[in-house]
Scaffold this active site. Structure first.
Site, PDB file in Angstrom:
ATOM      1  N   GLN A  10      50.126  35.711  21.295  1.00 20.36           N
ATOM      2  CA  GLN A  10      50.403  36.599  22.410  1.00 20.36           C
ATOM      3  C   GLN A  10      49.674  37.931  22.227  1.00 20.36           C
ATOM      4  O   GLN A  10      49.617  38.463  21.118  1.00 20.36           O
ATOM      5  CB  GLN A  10      51.914  36.823  22.483  1.00 20.36           C
ATOM      6  N   SER A  90      51.253  33.465  14.772  1.00 23.22           N
ATOM      7  CA  SER A  90      52.509  33.432  15.525  1.00 23.22           C
ATOM      8  C   SER A  90      52.528  32.257  16.502  1.00 23.22           C
ATOM      9  O   SER A  90      52.468  31.103  16.088  1.00 23.22           O
ATOM     10  CB  SER A  90      52.716  34.775  16.241  1.00 23.22           C
ATOM     11  N   LEU A  91      52.560  32.535  17.787  1.00 25.55           N
ATOM     12  CA  LEU A  91      52.506  31.488  18.802  1.00 25.55           C
ATOM     13  C   LEU A  91      51.317  30.547  18.580  1.00 25.55           C
ATOM     14  O   LEU A  91      51.397  29.337  18.834  1.00 25.55           O
ATOM     15  CB  LEU A  91      52.398  32.133  20.183  1.00 25.55           C
ATOM     16  N   ARG A 115      60.807  28.714  23.495  1.00 22.08           N
ATOM     17  CA  ARG A 115      60.691  29.735  22.435  1.00 22.08           C
ATOM     18  C   ARG A 115      60.583  31.125  23.052  1.00 22.08           C
ATOM     19  O   ARG A 115      61.245  32.068  22.607  1.00 22.08           O
ATOM     20  CB  ARG A 115      59.466  29.422  21.579  1.00 22.08           C
ATOM     21  N   HIS A 199      59.557  38.396  15.594  1.00 17.60           N
ATOM     22  CA  HIS A 199      59.446  38.067  14.174  1.00 17.60           C
ATOM     23  C   HIS A 199      60.328  38.874  13.233  1.00 17.60           C
ATOM     24  O   HIS A 199      60.244  38.712  12.029  1.00 17.60           O
ATOM     25  CB  HIS A 199      57.979  38.111  13.703  1.00 17.60           C
ATOM     26  N   GLN A 248      59.963  30.536  11.422  1.00 18.14           N
ATOM     27  CA  GLN A 248      58.852  31.401  11.839  1.00 18.14           C
ATOM     28  C   GLN A 248      59.258  32.389  12.932  1.00 18.14           C
ATOM     29  O   GLN A 248      58.765  33.513  12.984  1.00 18.14           O
ATOM     30  CB  GLN A 248      57.676  30.532  12.329  1.00 18.14           C
TER      31      GLN A 248
END
Length: 309
Positions: A10, A90-91, A115, A199, A248
């Site tokens: 993102q 991340s994503l 998510r 996160h 995560q």
């Protein structure tokens, strides 16, 4: 010569970003596949916007997943070879898992949409925040966060480069920590325009929702090694991959260590697969022996294709 692919997360989205690749039936069909899985038109969203909708987390996450997978498939269709190892920021880890055939795109698109919703719902709007701290080492930032919390949550969450760490938590605590980092000598402390404190430990409710959903998703053994964010580990057991994905959501992205792990595996080139050049720009800062490249447009893909194995 050994090539790794990394997939952006993102923040790399922009209106019209797929036009940079020219006309591609593969890219278009990939967007059709994801749109079908979600029941809404992602291609129209990425080409026509509006930008405000594009930047909503619930839209951004499926869009960036689809864009990364689309560029990867386009690369393969042009005669590109599979990378030796993959990872995603991340994503972006979900796109890496699709590339490694752990998940299908039809599985991954609804998964990242859930998510995104879970992350958005985990913290009331306006109460969370994130800030990028530049020009200060991560250990010092962690110490300042602990001192600035004052009963709230503020934690280092994205270890992007040795001198670039993102912190997240309650908005007031993030502001306190950002101010303290600046006072202690950080070059910059920039509050980020995000909709949730990704996160950090405030995302644990999101991780729990993700766990419930992932329990019903069939994962396969990777066909390409995937270095995960949360442990900087290459898991082959689908159950362990599932468990790492859950953790995560509420744990830091250990990107500096991910680049070091790739360097340890004799990777020479780290190629960012998808729109944007953020990850390619971080490569050399994380490990001098790695060369970063970005397939952010048609010319970028041609440059990577030109590398001789």
């Amino acid at each position: 010569m050994k090539i790794a692919f990394v997939f952006p997360g993102q923040g790399s989205q922009s209106l019209g970003m797929m036009q940079a690749y020219g006309e591609s039936a593969i890219i278009r069909s990939t967007f059709d596949e994801a749109s079908s899985a979600l029941g809404r038109d992602l291609w129209q969203l990425v080409t026509e916007g509006p930008a405000e909708a594009l930047n909503q987390t619930v839209n951004t996450q499926p869009l960036m997943l689809t864009a990364g997978v689309a560029v990867y498939r386009h690369w393969l269709a042009l005669g590109g070879t599979k990378p030796a190892v993959v990872a995603g920021h991340s994503l972006g880890e979900y796109a890496a898992l699709v590339a490694a055939e752990v998940l299908t795109l039809a599985q991954a698109a609804p998964l990242v949409e859930l998510r995104a919703k879970a992350m958005q719902d985990a913290v009331p709007s306006g109460t969370g925040g994130m800030a990028a701290i530049l020009g200060m080492n991560a250990a010092q930032i962690g110490k300042i966060c602990a001192e600035s919390a004052q009963g709230d949550v503020v934690e280092p969450v994205n270890f992007n480069a040795p001198e670039q760490t993102v912190i997240a938590g309650h908005a007031a605590a993030v502001q306190r920590a950002a101010d303290a980092c600046k006072a202690a000598g950080a070059k910059r402390a920039v509050i980020l325009p995000v909709s949730a404190p990704f996160h950090c430990s405030l995302m644990k409710p999101a991780a729990e929702r993700l766990a419930q959903h992932l329990a019903n998703v069939q994962l396969q053994t990777p066909t390409i090694p995937v270095v995960n964010n949360v442990d900087v580990a290459q898991e082959s057991d689908p159950a362990r991959i599932r468990e790492a994905l859950v953790r995560q959501a509420a744990a830091p992205v250990r990107w500096v260590e991910t680049m070091a792990a790739m360097a340890d595996q004799s990777v020479s080139h780290v190629v960012e697969c998808g729109p944007g050049k953020v990850l390619a720009g971080l490569v050399k800062r994380c490990s001098p022996q790695l060369q970063g490249m970005a397939m952010a447009d048609a010319a970028g893909i041609e440059a990577v294709l030109a590398i001789k194995e």
